[in-house]
Design a protein around this motif. Structure first.
Motif, mmCIF file in Angstrom:
data_model
loop_
_atom_site.group_PDB
_atom_site.id
_atom_site.type_symbol
_atom_site.label_atom_id
_atom_site.label_comp_id
_atom_site.label_asym_id
_atom_site.label_seq_id
_atom_site.Cartn_x
_atom_site.Cartn_y
_atom_site.Cartn_z
ATOM 1 N N GLY A 102 -5.218 13.896 -0.009
ATOM 2 C CA GLY A 102 -4.559 13.277 1.130
ATOM 3 C C GLY A 102 -4.087 11.874 0.830
ATOM 4 O O GLY A 102 -2.983 11.468 1.223
ATOM 5 N N ARG A 103 -4.924 11.092 0.142
ATOM 6 C CA ARG A 103 -4.509 9.731 -0.221
ATOM 7 C C ARG A 103 -3.336 9.755 -1.206
ATOM 8 O O ARG A 103 -2.424 8.929 -1.117
ATOM 9 C CB ARG A 103 -5.691 8.979 -0.823
ATOM 10 C CG ARG A 103 -6.766 8.607 0.198
ATOM 11 C CD ARG A 103 -7.873 7.766 -0.423
ATOM 12 N NE ARG A 103 -8.880 7.424 0.552
ATOM 13 C CZ ARG A 103 -8.792 6.409 1.419
ATOM 14 N NH1 ARG A 103 -7.708 5.633 1.400
ATOM 15 N NH2 ARG A 103 -9.757 6.156 2.280
ATOM 16 N N ALA A 104 -3.366 10.727 -2.119
ATOM 17 C CA ALA A 104 -2.256 10.831 -3.069
ATOM 18 C C ALA A 104 -0.957 11.205 -2.346
ATOM 19 O O ALA A 104 0.118 10.667 -2.642
ATOM 20 C CB ALA A 104 -2.594 11.871 -4.137
ATOM 21 N N LEU A 105 -1.063 12.106 -1.387
ATOM 22 C CA LEU A 105 0.109 12.498 -0.597
ATOM 23 C C LEU A 105 0.655 11.301 0.173
ATOM 24 O O LEU A 105 1.877 11.055 0.183
ATOM 25 C CB LEU A 105 -0.268 13.620 0.370
ATOM 26 C CG LEU A 105 0.795 14.049 1.386
ATOM 27 C CD1 LEU A 105 2.007 14.645 0.684
ATOM 28 C CD2 LEU A 105 0.222 15.047 2.389
ATOM 29 N N THR A 106 -0.239 10.553 0.807
ATOM 30 C CA THR A 106 0.187 9.378 1.577
ATOM 31 C C THR A 106 0.866 8.353 0.685
ATOM 32 O O THR A 106 1.892 7.761 1.052
ATOM 33 C CB THR A 106 -1.017 8.749 2.277
ATOM 34 O OG1 THR A 106 -1.664 9.731 3.085
ATOM 35 C CG2 THR A 106 -0.594 7.581 3.152
ATOM 36 N N SER A 107 0.309 8.137 -0.487
ATOM 37 C CA SER A 107 0.884 7.157 -1.411
ATOM 38 C C SER A 107 2.292 7.553 -1.837
ATOM 39 O O SER A 107 3.201 6.718 -1.892
ATOM 40 C CB SER A 107 -0.025 7.032 -2.637
ATOM 41 O OG SER A 107 0.541 6.149 -3.586
ATOM 42 N N ARG A 108 2.477 8.829 -2.125
ATOM 43 C CA ARG A 108 3.802 9.287 -2.522
ATOM 44 C C ARG A 108 4.806 9.152 -1.374
ATOM 45 O O ARG A 108 5.965 8.772 -1.592
ATOM 46 C CB ARG A 108 3.738 10.736 -2.982
ATOM 47 C CG ARG A 108 3.081 10.945 -4.341
ATOM 48 C CD ARG A 108 3.352 12.351 -4.833
ATOM 49 N NE ARG A 108 4.777 12.591 -4.992
ATOM 50 C CZ ARG A 108 5.329 13.800 -5.101
ATOM 51 N NH1 ARG A 108 4.562 14.889 -5.041
ATOM 52 N NH2 ARG A 108 6.629 13.942 -5.241
ATOM 53 N N LEU A 109 4.366 9.464 -0.163
ATOM 54 C CA LEU A 109 5.252 9.336 0.990
ATOM 55 C C LEU A 109 5.667 7.890 1.210
ATOM 56 O O LEU A 109 6.825 7.611 1.566
ATOM 57 C CB LEU A 109 4.571 9.891 2.244
ATOM 58 C CG LEU A 109 4.415 11.413 2.310
ATOM 59 C CD1 LEU A 109 3.465 11.813 3.434
ATOM 60 C CD2 LEU A 109 5.772 12.088 2.510
ATOM 61 N N ARG A 110 4.750 6.958 1.009
ATOM 62 C CA ARG A 110 5.091 5.535 1.181
ATOM 63 C C ARG A 110 6.113 5.080 0.138
ATOM 64 O O ARG A 110 6.818 4.097 0.360
ATOM 65 C CB ARG A 110 3.829 4.686 1.088
ATOM 66 C CG ARG A 110 2.937 4.794 2.313
ATOM 67 C CD ARG A 110 2.071 3.558 2.481
ATOM 68 N NE ARG A 110 1.349 3.639 3.745
ATOM 69 C CZ ARG A 110 0.070 3.971 3.869
ATOM 70 N NH1 ARG A 110 -0.638 4.259 2.783
ATOM 71 N NH2 ARG A 110 -0.505 4.023 5.045
ATOM 72 N N GLY A 111 6.199 5.795 -0.959
ATOM 73 C CA GLY A 111 7.173 5.440 -1.977
ATOM 74 C C GLY A 111 8.558 5.999 -1.726
ATOM 75 O O GLY A 111 9.500 5.663 -2.446
ATOM 76 N N GLU A 112 8.703 6.834 -0.689
ATOM 77 C CA GLU A 112 10.012 7.404 -0.369
ATOM 78 C C GLU A 112 10.893 6.346 0.313
ATOM 79 O O GLU A 112 10.516 5.793 1.346
ATOM 80 C CB GLU A 112 9.870 8.616 0.553
ATOM 81 C CG GLU A 112 9.276 9.848 -0.113
ATOM 82 C CD GLU A 112 10.234 10.479 -1.099
ATOM 83 O OE1 GLU A 112 11.449 10.213 -1.008
ATOM 84 O OE2 GLU A 112 9.764 11.241 -1.967
ATOM 85 N N PRO A 113 12.083 6.076 -0.220
ATOM 86 C CA PRO A 113 12.941 5.036 0.381
ATOM 87 C C PRO A 113 13.483 5.409 1.760
ATOM 88 O O PRO A 113 13.915 4.532 2.506
ATOM 89 C CB PRO A 113 14.073 4.893 -0.635
ATOM 90 C CG PRO A 113 14.104 6.207 -1.358
ATOM 91 C CD PRO A 113 12.671 6.660 -1.431
#
Length: 732
Positions: free
Chosen positions: A87-98
């Motif tokens: 879940g944390r990895a998913l959240t981190s990737r989403l925050r990187g989406e412009p």
């Protein structure tokens, strides 16, 4: 003008057809790009408080949450180490989406509102950037990338952005299916109606020209202003239907003159002179009804005015120019491809309509009252009508965003995505913010109030939530009223009104937004402008019918009868789509009537009913002006127009009924409601109520004060020239 059109068709037919073909190719090339210019959404009033709130939140706080990712843990619940890591990895990737902002996750905040009661599911909320069209594209890319099975998690997408992505996609599929059903069926019916393959193909030519031309118009307008992608549906249904209506009228008239022994040039001149006037006037009445949609600020409704007016004008112009040129070239070959069992051309008169008219004229009250009773019974569900705006429930239960909404509503205690969002237009002192938030937390339906200074429940302050820092700025404050109420319910709308009734902090304005606030504002915006729209429709219709008939009674009679048939059709739609009858057969979820679609259906159906009003009234008036008494004029008029009206209405209804196969419920409602309204008008109103009303009114039906009679003498529209009328009374 019509004589010049006829001469142009006779002497320059191939030039007209060549230029028309080049124009169609050009319009098709331009119109192909229309889909890239059109937008989804457009259901809100851009000047409403909720729209201003959304804009301010977008500008200063990164936007409201409009994307909901429902994350299920395959084993051990969302709090297990494996699920937490994924879940944390998913959240981190989403925050990187412009294309995303304000990504909030259960695994970052630990908020109980972001985890299900059973602990097996969690939410990740985000704001998808961009306008309606950009949001759809951005949401689609994110959904494709992040949904599905991911490292022990199953991810599904919901929220407004996901719905905005799924609805246009489903509508495009539905449109393709509807046209695949409607076009072959209409062609078969045209061949049966005309008894000739060649004659049957010509109306489809006009329909295709109208559709191609309107697509080109939408491309141009879409480059200049906001235009809804849903206007495509109206373009195809109305373009095909009106093209058939107008071509049917002109071809039928031409074939009748040929059957009477007229040579091709004379038959064409008489056809253009009479049927041309009817088409012109009919198009004006339909366009006037659709112009009323320009009163509304929602570009969803305004787009249907752009498309509707365009398709009506293009259909009428192409029928007036292209059909005469084709008839001049074809001549007697219009009857080629005749079916073995078909007559060369049917009689101009329809005995069934003549008998029905005579029966009604003999006993007007006895025949009209049962029909009125049935129509009023059909309209009775309107007494309990409620209105709403589209959400995930318009999609089938198999849709991903629909499943997410159901899971959130049933398994969670309320989230930011469904909250009432408040934003201040200026800075707020800490003491004023506490006072304001405390008052909000005491409102019925408010589960908690989240601010930058703390979380409030039932008037009590608690420590700030994990996202509190993002809710405050030096120049504005954002407050979220979290509620467990069903979105768009009466209780949720009442909460919005209660929030707006709370005094805002001193020195600032508190703008209230969110899903429920947008619904409240949309309904209010349409309700405020509806009287003006109805007045515009009624006023322009009255004026046009007066110019056509020279009577002030005929327009009033038409308005009353058309109003009765429309309320009956809309009442049946309330019975079906709001009350839920036939929901299992049609595969939709009952819900309040879509406000915008109901207004649209009213304007479309009203305009088309006036189309048939003109078809019938023109012939009746012609006979009346020639000295026939009321009974003879009505009976003969209906016997000559009845077959054309029923054929045109039946074919147009097919193009609308095809949308009943849609999987988006408001498209189903629009198609079925419009088709039903057309059939009610063509059969019940034209066949029974019109002759009954004319019999009861008698000579009064043609009354106009002397000053208005003089106005009509100078400006009125007549059917056929005096010479033509003396030689051979025109038929519609």
């Amino acid at each position: 003008m019509f004589d010049r059109i006829a001469e142009l068709a006779l002497h320059r037919s191939r030039l007209v057809l060549t230029l028309s073909m080049l124009a169609v190719v050009a319009m098709g090339a331009i119109g192909f790009g229309a889909f890239g210019k059109l937008q989804s959404g457009g259901f809100e009033d851009p000047s409403a408080p909720s729209a201003r709130a959304q804009q301010l939140i977008d500008d200063r706080f990164g936007g409201e949450s409009n994307l909901v990712l429902l994350v299920r843990a395959d084993d051990g619940g969302v709090a297990s180490p494996a699920a937490e890591s994924a879940g944390r990895a998913l959240t981190s990737r989403l925050r990187g989406e412009p294309t995303l902002a304000n990504v909030i996750s259960y695994w970052d905040t630990g908020s109980s509102a972001l985890t299900s009661r059973d602990g097996n599911s969690a939410l990740v909320l985000a704001h998808v950037k961009g306008d309606d069209t950009e949001q759809g594209d951005n949401a689609s890319a994110v959904i494709d990338e992040y949904t599905g099975d991911r490292n022990g998690l199953t991810v599904q997408a919901g929220g407004e952005a996901a719905v905005g992505d799924e609805v246009p996609t489903q509508v495009a599929k539905d449109l393709a299916l509807a046209e695949a059903i409607a076009v072959p069926l209409i062609l078969i019916l045209l061949v049966i109606a005309f008894g000739s393959v060649v004659a049957a193909l010509l109306p489809l030519v006009i329909g295709l020209i109208a559709i191609a031309g309107t697509f080109a118009e939408l491309y141009v307008l879409g480059s200049l202003t906001d235009v809804s992608v849903f206007s495509i549906n109206l373009t195809t249904a109305l373009g095909l239907g009106l093209g058939i209506d107008y071509a049917l009228l002109m071809i039928s008239r031409f074939r009748e003159h040929l059957a009477e022994g007229a040579e091709v040039p004379e038959a064409l001149r008489r056809t253009v002179r009479t049927a041309g006037r009817t088409i012109t006037f009919s198009a004006a009445t339909v366009a006037a009804a659709l112009a009323a949609l320009l009163v509304f600020p929602q570009f969803f409704l305004r787009s249907f005015a752009y498309a509707g007016i365009g398709v009506v004008v293009i259909a009428a112009v192409s029928a007036l120019l292209v059909i005469p040129a084709l008839l001049a070239v074809l001549g007697h070959r219009i009857n080629n491809g005749r079916l073995p069992w078909a007559q060369t051309v049917r009689s101009a008169e329809a005995p069934l309509w003549a008998r029905l008219s005579r029966t009604v004229m003999r006993r007007p009250a006895l025949t009209a009252l049962p029909v009125l009773a049935v129509l009023l019974l059909a309209a009775s569900p309107l007494l309990g009508v409620t209105f709403g705006t589209p959400d995930e429930r318009v999609l089938p239960t198999s849709a991903q965003s629909r499943q997410v909404a159901t899971a959130v509503q049933n398994g969670f205690t309320g989230s930011d995505e469904s909250a009432v969002q408040i934003v201040t237009t200026g800075p707020v002192a800490p003491a004023d913010l506490r006072t304001y938030a405390t008052a909000l937390s005491r409102l019925d339906g408010a589960a908690r109030v989240e601010t930058s200074g703390g979380t409030y429940t039932d008037g009590r302050a608690n420590r700030p939530g994990p996202a509190a820092a993002a809710l405050g700025r030096p120049d504005a404050q954002r407050i979220s009223v979290i509620t467990g109420l069903t979105p768009k319910s009466d209780e949720a709308q009442d909460l919005v009104k209660a929030v707006r009734a709370v005094d805002a902090p001193d020195g600032t304005e508190a703008l209230v937004g969110g899903t429920d606030a947008r619904l409240v504002d949309s309904k209010s915006s349409i309700a405020d402008r509806l009287p003006a729209a109805i007045g515009l429709v009624a006023g322009t219709t009255f004026l046009l019918l007066f110019l056509f008939t020279g009577s002030v009674v005929q327009p009033l009679r038409a308005l009353v009868l058309n109003g009765i048939s429309l309320t009956a059709a809309i009442g049946v739609m309330v019975w079906i789509f709001q009350d839920g009858h036939l929901s299992s057969a049609l595969g939709f979820t009952p819900q309040p009537m879509d406000t915008s679609m109901t207004v649209l259906m009213f304007c479309i159906a009203f305009g088309l009913s006036m189309d048939y009003e003109v078809f019938v009234t023109s012939r009746i008036k012609e006979l009346h002006d020639a000295g026939a008494d009321t009974e003879t004029a009505v009976t003969s008029g209906l016997s000559h127009t009845g077959r054309i009206v029923t054929m045109a209405a039946g074919l147009l209804a097919v193009s609308f009924f095809a949308f009943g196969t849609a999987h988006v419920s408001f498209i189903q409602m629009f198609g079925l409601g419009s088709g039903l309204a057309i059939l009610i008008d063509a059969v019940a109103v034209r066949g029974v109520l019109v002759p009954a009303a004319m019999r009861l009114l008698g000579r009064t039906a043609w009354y106009a004060p002397k000053p208005l009679r003089r106005v009509h003498g100078r400006l009125g529209l007549t059917e056929g020239s005096p010479t033509e009328e003396k030689r051979s009374p025109a038929r519609v």
